[in-house]
Scaffold this motif. Sequence first.
Motif, PDB file in Angstrom:
ATOM      1  N   GLY A  15       0.928  -1.282   0.078  1.00  0.00           N
ATOM      2  CA  GLY A  15      -0.080   0.021   0.050  1.00  0.00           C
ATOM      3  C   GLY A  15       0.907   1.067   0.062  1.00  0.00           C
ATOM      4  N   THR A  16       0.259   2.489   0.217  1.00  0.00           N
ATOM      5  CA  THR A  16       0.797   3.616   0.058  1.00  0.00           C
ATOM      6  C   THR A  16       1.254   4.205   1.534  1.00  0.00           C
ATOM      7  OG1 THR A  16      -1.269   4.839   0.122  1.00  0.00           O
ATOM      8  CG2 THR A  16      -0.134   4.399  -2.059  1.00  0.00           C
TER       9      THR A  16
ATOM     10  N   GLY B  79       6.533   4.695   2.683  1.00  0.00           N
ATOM     11  CA  GLY B  79       5.097   5.324   2.295  1.00  0.00           C
ATOM     12  C   GLY B  79       4.752   6.517   3.191  1.00  0.00           C
ATOM     13  N   GLN B  80       3.355   7.097   2.978  1.00  0.00           N
ATOM     14  CA  GLN B  80       3.159   8.152   3.330  1.00  0.00           C
ATOM     15  C   GLN B  80       2.381   7.966   4.845  1.00  0.00           C
ATOM     16  OE1 GLN B  80       0.430  10.053   0.869  1.00  0.00           O
ATOM     17  NE2 GLN B  80      -0.435   7.980   0.151  1.00  0.00           N
ATOM     18  N   VAL B  81       2.296   9.250   5.518  1.00  0.00           N
ATOM     19  CA  VAL B  81       1.562   9.299   6.612  1.00  0.00           C
ATOM     20  C   VAL B  81       0.606  10.450   6.619  1.00  0.00           C
ATOM     21  CG1 VAL B  81       1.745   9.901   9.288  1.00  0.00           C
ATOM     22  CG2 VAL B  81       3.445   8.509   8.208  1.00  0.00           C
ATOM     23  N   PHE B  82      -0.681  10.500   6.960  1.00  0.00           N
ATOM     24  CA  PHE B  82      -1.620  11.397   6.786  1.00  0.00           C
ATOM     25  C   PHE B  82      -1.532  12.208   7.992  1.00  0.00           C
ATOM     26  CE2 PHE B  82      -2.879   8.759   3.132  1.00  0.00           C
ATOM     27  CZ  PHE B  82      -3.119   9.775   2.112  1.00  0.00           C
ATOM     28  N   GLY B  83      -2.357  13.547   7.802  1.00  0.00           N
ATOM     29  CA  GLY B  83      -2.569  14.194   8.915  1.00  0.00           C
ATOM     30  C   GLY B  83      -3.684  15.344   8.491  1.00  0.00           C
TER      31      GLY B  83
ATOM     32  N   SER C  63       5.412  12.537  -1.272  1.00  0.00           N
ATOM     33  CA  SER C  63       4.671  11.742  -0.240  1.00  0.00           C
ATOM     34  C   SER C  63       5.488  10.617   0.356  1.00  0.00           C
ATOM     35  CB  SER C  63       3.537  11.278  -0.915  1.00  0.00           C
ATOM     36  OG  SER C  63       3.859  10.464  -1.693  1.00  0.00           O
ATOM     37  N   GLY C  64       6.559  10.177   0.030  1.00  0.00           N
ATOM     38  CA  GLY C  64       7.443   9.205   0.593  1.00  0.00           C
ATOM     39  C   GLY C  64       7.048   7.909   0.221  1.00  0.00           C
ATOM     40  N   THR C  65       6.424   7.769  -0.875  1.00  0.00           N
ATOM     41  CA  THR C  65       6.187   6.294  -1.490  1.00  0.00           C
ATOM     42  C   THR C  65       7.185   6.041  -2.648  1.00  0.00           C
ATOM     43  OG1 THR C  65       4.671   7.276  -3.406  1.00  0.00           O
ATOM     44  CG2 THR C  65       3.479   6.612  -1.330  1.00  0.00           C
TER      45      THR C  65
END
Length: 581
Positions: free
Chosen positions: A226-227, A243-247, A321-323
Amino acid sequence: MTSADDDRIAVIGLGCRVPGAADTTALWRDLRAGTDSVRRFSRAEALTAGVPAEVVDDPSFVPAFGHLDGLTDFDAALFGYRDDEAALLDPQHRLFLEVAWWALEDAGYGRVDATTQVGVFGGCGVNRYLRHHLLGNPAVGPAGGFSDDWDDILAGASSDYLPTRVAYAFGLSGPAVAIQTACSSSLVAVCQAAQSLLDFRCDMAVAGGASVVSTQQAGYRHRPGGTLAADGVCRPYDADATGQVFGNGAGAVVLKRLGDAVDDGDHIYAVLPGWAVNNDGADRADFTVPGVVGQSAVVAEALTAADWRPDDVGYVEGHGSGTAVGDAIEIEALTRVFRAGTARRGFCVLGSLKSNVGNLDAAAGVAGLIKAVLAVHHGVIPGTLHFTRPHRGVDLAGGPFVVTTDPLPWTGTRRAGVSSFGLGGTNAHVLVEQAPTPPATADGTDWALLPLSAATGEALRELAGRVAEHLAGGPGDAAPCLTDVAFTLAAGRRRLAHRDAVVARDVTQAAEALRAVADGRAPSLPAGAPRELADRAAAWRAGGDLPAGAGRRVPLPGYPFQRRRHWIDRVSTAQLTGGRR
């Protein structure tokens, strides 16, 4: 210098609330300090946030999120909402109302003339508050003290109403347009606002976005392939990125045609000389996979619009995004564009705000723009966190770009680019450059009247304290011109019920008088103060108006919202079924 055919757009106001930073001043402080504002949660904290124990204890659960403090709270009365109405309102709308208020105040236009056409362009994410807190909740309805009229509920729930809600709250009669392009929504909104200004569809524009990705704000499940990051750390452009971390967060900018901003004596943070929006189309591996050709084209179009060469750009605030796939495609796309104009290596810094606060989804683009605007304005390029080794999929060392973890002084001409790419392929790129040098400010040795107003007495005292602190400044800060401060407060702030005013001849005297107001004491009239100003101050306190006088608009501390909890707690499946599964 500006001319009648100058197509550049001025950024004259900023407002934001992002993880770890309650406003733009705090955001810039955190960026300079290299603060990671993504919060990591203990088991107990995740449980307190409402995450079920079986989820917390699942090995796939990652207890990290870009937590936004005060998400449940809102100054409902200030914006004209009853408590029950506010509790049904999408928190994304509430956030955007706040940052739009701050951005307009920051620009010195918190009170907009009725003849000025002000547009609002903005986007937000999926309404997760409706989905997880309102739908099927027995607390919603007459028995729970709230309306069960779904027309009322949906009016506070749809992304369509994000910009029109701001237009209504502030009495803005320019175009109010909702923009929905996933993560690129808020930067596309900036592009649409800038174009509307160039087309003379409005005189000024508020643009940005808001996003509440999670109402629990405590973590997520990681799925291999996944992302989302496996360890809760966002590492843009790094070899070890997973991957990414959301905020959660929101941001807004106020834009104006550059010539008008100069003529009107506005404070200009930076200038937007070019921008572009496109879509990847079908030239990509999958609907959810970004495209190299589309991303290259949008950057090239923006550079062409501004008549810039690639080696004019010293900093790119990337999507980052770090993906692994997304970062590799982004670097390849940027390299293609820059290599078409220069063979130079390592001259342009590449960075991403997502390493600090996470991916803010629909608000990510405007947050990145605010970072770039502040970098250009202050002459410092912030570092990107968690970078140790370049991405394995690209030859970063052999290309035009370099990633730094430390802030760098920005020497020479300050020009930057900002990218934001939405799931589904809508790309936006905006160019940012230094503002023109403002004219010299007068010494400001004349007597000045500083009017304050707020919706409550507590807010008035807090506002007085904030302005006093601003006038006092810090070591090395230049003292603001008192005439400009007085003009901005008189011309650029709303007239609210609770009022006070101070009369002073210099900033030290003004700060002392404001501290008295902050402490609940009546400010004394200094010896030698003109009687006329004393009479005007008394009339202002009694509810009268003030002539704005002369001066320039300058940034001042934003309104201190008196937030209270307006929130309907989510209901579990067991509660809905009376314990039955």
